[in-house]
Design a protein around this motif. Sequence first.
Motif, mmCIF file in Angstrom:
data_model
loop_
_atom_site.group_PDB
_atom_site.id
_atom_site.type_symbol
_atom_site.label_atom_id
_atom_site.label_comp_id
_atom_site.label_asym_id
_atom_site.label_seq_id
_atom_site.Cartn_x
_atom_site.Cartn_y
_atom_site.Cartn_z
ATOM 1 N N LEU A 125 25.729 21.421 -9.942
ATOM 2 C CA LEU A 125 26.358 21.904 -8.513
ATOM 3 C C LEU A 125 25.388 23.036 -7.731
ATOM 4 O O LEU A 125 25.263 22.799 -6.789
ATOM 5 C CB LEU A 125 27.912 22.289 -8.570
ATOM 6 N N ARG A 126 25.119 23.874 -8.633
ATOM 7 C CA ARG A 126 24.242 25.092 -8.287
ATOM 8 C C ARG A 126 22.999 24.660 -7.765
ATOM 9 O O ARG A 126 22.454 24.899 -6.667
ATOM 10 C CB ARG A 126 24.049 25.952 -9.394
ATOM 11 N N ARG A 127 22.441 23.460 -8.598
ATOM 12 C CA ARG A 127 21.027 23.047 -8.263
ATOM 13 C C ARG A 127 21.098 22.263 -6.812
ATOM 14 O O ARG A 127 20.243 22.545 -5.936
ATOM 15 C CB ARG A 127 20.744 22.032 -9.311
ATOM 16 N N LEU A 128 22.214 21.416 -6.812
ATOM 17 C CA LEU A 128 22.426 20.651 -5.454
ATOM 18 C C LEU A 128 22.737 21.445 -4.150
ATOM 19 O O LEU A 128 21.986 21.288 -3.297
ATOM 20 C CB LEU A 128 23.551 19.671 -5.705
ATOM 21 N N ARG A 129 23.409 22.576 -4.422
ATOM 22 C CA ARG A 129 23.455 23.604 -3.517
ATOM 23 C C ARG A 129 22.389 24.149 -3.003
ATOM 24 O O ARG A 129 21.953 24.537 -1.807
ATOM 25 C CB ARG A 129 24.745 24.561 -3.787
ATOM 26 N N TYR A 130 21.552 24.430 -4.002
ATOM 27 C CA TYR A 130 20.317 25.428 -3.718
ATOM 28 C C TYR A 130 19.513 24.373 -2.860
ATOM 29 O O TYR A 130 18.877 24.596 -1.919
ATOM 30 C CB TYR A 130 19.620 25.765 -5.024
ATOM 31 N N GLN A 131 19.346 23.024 -3.564
ATOM 32 C CA GLN A 131 18.522 22.028 -2.783
ATOM 33 C C GLN A 131 18.854 21.863 -1.359
ATOM 34 O O GLN A 131 17.985 21.800 -0.444
ATOM 35 C CB GLN A 131 18.486 20.953 -3.472
ATOM 36 N N LEU A 132 20.075 21.577 -1.099
ATOM 37 C CA LEU A 132 20.570 21.522 0.290
ATOM 38 C C LEU A 132 20.224 22.743 1.199
ATOM 39 O O LEU A 132 19.824 22.625 2.421
ATOM 40 C CB LEU A 132 22.144 21.341 0.310
ATOM 41 N N VAL A 133 20.431 24.070 0.782
ATOM 42 C CA VAL A 133 20.297 25.179 1.401
ATOM 43 C C VAL A 133 18.422 25.359 1.734
ATOM 44 O O VAL A 133 18.188 25.504 2.856
ATOM 45 C CB VAL A 133 20.581 26.552 0.838
ATOM 46 N N LYS A 157 29.415 24.082 1.012
ATOM 47 C CA LYS A 157 30.578 25.014 0.429
ATOM 48 C C LYS A 157 31.674 24.143 -0.379
ATOM 49 O O LYS A 157 32.156 24.176 -1.281
ATOM 50 C CB LYS A 157 31.076 25.946 1.182
ATOM 51 N N ASP A 158 32.197 23.074 0.345
ATOM 52 C CA ASP A 158 33.301 22.373 0.236
ATOM 53 C C ASP A 158 33.113 21.036 -0.275
ATOM 54 O O ASP A 158 33.786 20.670 -1.004
ATOM 55 C CB ASP A 158 34.295 22.353 1.548
ATOM 56 N N GLU A 159 32.253 20.273 0.575
ATOM 57 C CA GLU A 159 32.220 18.790 0.447
ATOM 58 C C GLU A 159 31.592 18.383 -0.783
ATOM 59 O O GLU A 159 31.707 17.387 -1.540
ATOM 60 C CB GLU A 159 31.637 18.051 1.708
ATOM 61 N N VAL A 160 30.772 19.274 -1.476
ATOM 62 C CA VAL A 160 29.933 18.975 -2.705
ATOM 63 C C VAL A 160 30.546 19.604 -3.848
ATOM 64 O O VAL A 160 30.211 19.388 -4.861
ATOM 65 C CB VAL A 160 28.536 19.625 -2.475
ATOM 66 N N ASP A 161 31.802 20.455 -3.570
ATOM 67 C CA ASP A 161 32.383 21.191 -4.498
ATOM 68 C C ASP A 161 33.010 20.274 -5.502
ATOM 69 O O ASP A 161 33.027 20.460 -7.084
ATOM 70 C CB ASP A 161 33.305 21.837 -4.292
ATOM 71 N N LYS A 342 31.085 10.699 -0.841
ATOM 72 C CA LYS A 342 30.801 12.120 -0.252
ATOM 73 C C LYS A 342 29.507 12.356 -0.711
ATOM 74 O O LYS A 342 28.896 13.052 0.324
ATOM 75 C CB LYS A 342 31.824 13.122 -0.991
ATOM 76 N N TYR A 343 28.709 11.883 -1.682
ATOM 77 C CA TYR A 343 27.465 12.501 -1.984
ATOM 78 C C TYR A 343 26.565 11.882 -0.747
ATOM 79 O O TYR A 343 25.509 12.387 -0.272
ATOM 80 C CB TYR A 343 27.090 11.896 -3.353
ATOM 81 N N LEU A 344 26.719 10.417 -0.561
ATOM 82 C CA LEU A 344 25.968 9.759 0.432
ATOM 83 C C LEU A 344 26.248 10.574 1.793
ATOM 84 O O LEU A 344 25.278 10.573 2.780
ATOM 85 C CB LEU A 344 26.473 8.416 0.580
ATOM 86 N N GLN A 345 27.331 10.782 2.264
ATOM 87 C CA GLN A 345 27.699 11.551 3.370
ATOM 88 C C GLN A 345 26.855 12.953 3.588
ATOM 89 O O GLN A 345 26.267 13.159 4.665
ATOM 90 C CB GLN A 345 29.131 11.967 3.456
ATOM 91 N N VAL A 346 26.931 13.500 2.425
ATOM 92 C CA VAL A 346 26.116 14.950 2.534
ATOM 93 C C VAL A 346 24.622 14.577 2.600
ATOM 94 O O VAL A 346 23.908 15.379 3.443
ATOM 95 C CB VAL A 346 26.409 15.616 1.261
#
Length: 898
Positions: A125-133, A157-161, A342-346
Amino acid sequence: MSERMERNLFRYIWTHSRRQQVWILLVVALSMPTYFLAFDIPKRIVNGPIQGEGFESPTATQMVLPIEIGNPFGEGSITIFEGFELDRMGALVALSMAFLGYVIVNGLFKLYINTYKGRLGERMLRRLRYQLVDRVLRFPMAQYRRVRSSEIATMIKDEVDPLGGFIGEAFATPAFLVGQAGAALLFIMLQSWMLGLVTLVILVIQTGLIPKLRARLRSLALQRQLTARDLSGRVSEIVDGASDIRLNDITNFQRSDIADRLARIFFIRFDFYQWKFMVKFINNFLAQFTPFVFYLGGGILAIRGNLDIGQLVAVIAAYKDLPGPIKELIDWDYQRLDVQVKYLQVINAFDVSPLAPPKAQETWTEPVPSLRGPIVFRQVAAADESGKTLVSGLDLTIELHESVVAIGAAGEGADVLGDLLARLVLPSAGTITIGSEPLASLPEWQTGRRLGYVGPEPFFAHGTARDALLGGLRHAPFRPAPEGGGMSPLILREALASGNPTLDRRADWIDYEAAGVEGATELAAKITEVLRLARLEEDFYAFGLRTKLADATDGKSEEMFLKARRMFGERLAGSDHAADVEPFVETAYNTHLTVFQNLLFGAVASPEFLPAEIPSTSQFWQVIAEAGLDEKLYRLGREAASIVVDLFGEVSDNMQILERLDLIDTSRLDEYGAALRRTEGVSPADVPVADRQRFMRVALSYIEPRHRLDLLDDDLRNAAVAFRPFCRERMPPHLAKEFSFHDPDQINPFASLQDNILFGRIAEGRAGAIDRVSGLLREILEELDLSYAVLERGLTYEIGSGGRRLSLSQRQQLGLARVLLRRPEFLIVNRGLNALDNRTVEKIIQGILAIANSKASPFGVLWITSTESNASYFDRALKFERGSLVSDEILAPEMAAQ
């Protein structure tokens, strides 16, 4: 990092956690034998020690807990350990302890697996959030205009949680649950193939039917997610545009719009809950139908002798552990489909192109190459997203150290020139080069330090003014953090495991070289210089004078401020304007303080000691009453309120005057009017507590020189002075630490810096008093070398999110100062000071061009404006009309030198 994001969630998980997933699958496999063996123990306990099978005589013994494996080369089994020879009681104890041991081992396996899955999921999750930012930071500039910031923040913050909880379970959980369910089903089959077959049939129905029923839930969950995200963006727009909404009286339309969106969300969520609990009912029914079969069918088999009691008990015990894994497996499958959606939406929101290449934003700590050669526009055209032409056919050459003014009304093309050069707008045709290099090919670590851009709406993150100023110098970690203050080995290890950079946030990121200084001491002088250049020094100096001394003041600073107090008092007393300041004297009433401040004769840190915030149950009111001041304050407050309500109660045009009067909140005039009518002719002792305190609060805020209602008499003044020692004696202990009295020989930590040095208040009614006192105060502080200390305190002012606690003009000046602090080689000011008056802009231009034209540190300037009022200060003037350059004029040397 791939430019395209992986759209298959399982492939993404496997790519970044292959080794960890294999390990956890291995641990799951190792946990299965003990899980299976635990099913057989209850049967052995019931059939053996409890029912006495094999223990027909009191002295009979049996071999307990042998270890045997099947013979792969023939019939029978291979005995590894013959077991323990025990009597009936010993066998019961041994088998029970073995059962407990299996429970503990299985529990430890489960603990390890769940902990490992949790850590793995959080890492991913940390990896994914960092990649998105990271992708947000590399978005094309046009993308920022298409998206809502609140929606992007909500997604990260919320949808990938929920993905974090699923990622760790993506492979291990189905393997573990299938293993548990398979072990339980196999054991049931070994005891009775008929009961096993019934169990299998029901499981097939359950695992086939429930996921199909849940398909509707997935669709509703997606609708819920999208509508909630849209609501978040809409609320964000309301907050951002609150002033326009209220100024245009469209608040009720906004309420209607929000109510409509909430209605859609309500019906989606209600439908979701209805369907969810119906599916739950069917699932629970199928799970409980199997025990019904066991009790009926198993009981019949036991009665007929086809199944012994121990086997039936073991089957029921084994089935007890079967519905759980099956239910969790069905839940996992639902969660799999849900998080994939959800992943596809993000991914759809973040998978945009073209992204800035990672190399353009790499961490660069080496000396940055200077820009070389002129800036050249060749047949450049640009259009907005609707296709409207912004500028066309632009042929232009600007030298790097040239000062140029571009003149044109908004939308005529001049502002696009600055945006093209800053790469905020990309050309639709033509090329832009700096020297021999295309502008588009230059990395951001070079353009971000060599080009400076100031727009009309600078943005600042939440923090202090100093943070905002230094934000333009935080390019890279130039120096490591002090010993013991850097990244710990654990944090570093987790960062690497999560695919995050190992850049140390605690390191020294300030680029002193870019500011042209050697260290923090020289940087302080440079900050003062750029603030003065941006005509902002006095604003932050004033902020510094208004700060309280409770924080960040050492003993040496306190002594210097006390020295400044003594010098100020001596010089003021020796001048012709000693009455410009009314000093704090414990035995005298200070007319320039509120009644409340005079009563306490000190400063407070606790909000409970502010007139409007004092709770109705506070002991303060009791102390006031004991001193005999309550009636005096009530009469003063009621009379003041009566005058204000009479003057302004029915005249809405005078609301601005009432707000400046600052005695009664304009929104509460009706409340005060009603209170006046209720208390008309009523003795103060008989007035309700709420009304009495209401009017007393008005009295506590009263200042005669400001409000000028001629209500303050000598009797109340003397009573206020007499109250001071009484208040000190009766102050509640829990508030005493939040309060500090004025003392001529001590710094008051809860009073402002200005109050501490003046040790009094300026007599604002005296003509020129404010300017004379301010001048004398500045003179003394400069003599004592305290001016920067005051300015530094002003720079600790919290400017709020986006700098909203500053005026627009102050934000623009701070944005200019931020860019000037890093000494760009070419400065672009694109209507960046349009909120300032022309005289101030003229002085800023003169100061900037004086430095730009100096031999010490010359730089080029492109100043974009709508008027020609200050064009004569520049070397060259460009005029734009209808997206075209219509005039390019070299100004006379004597004009440019004015």
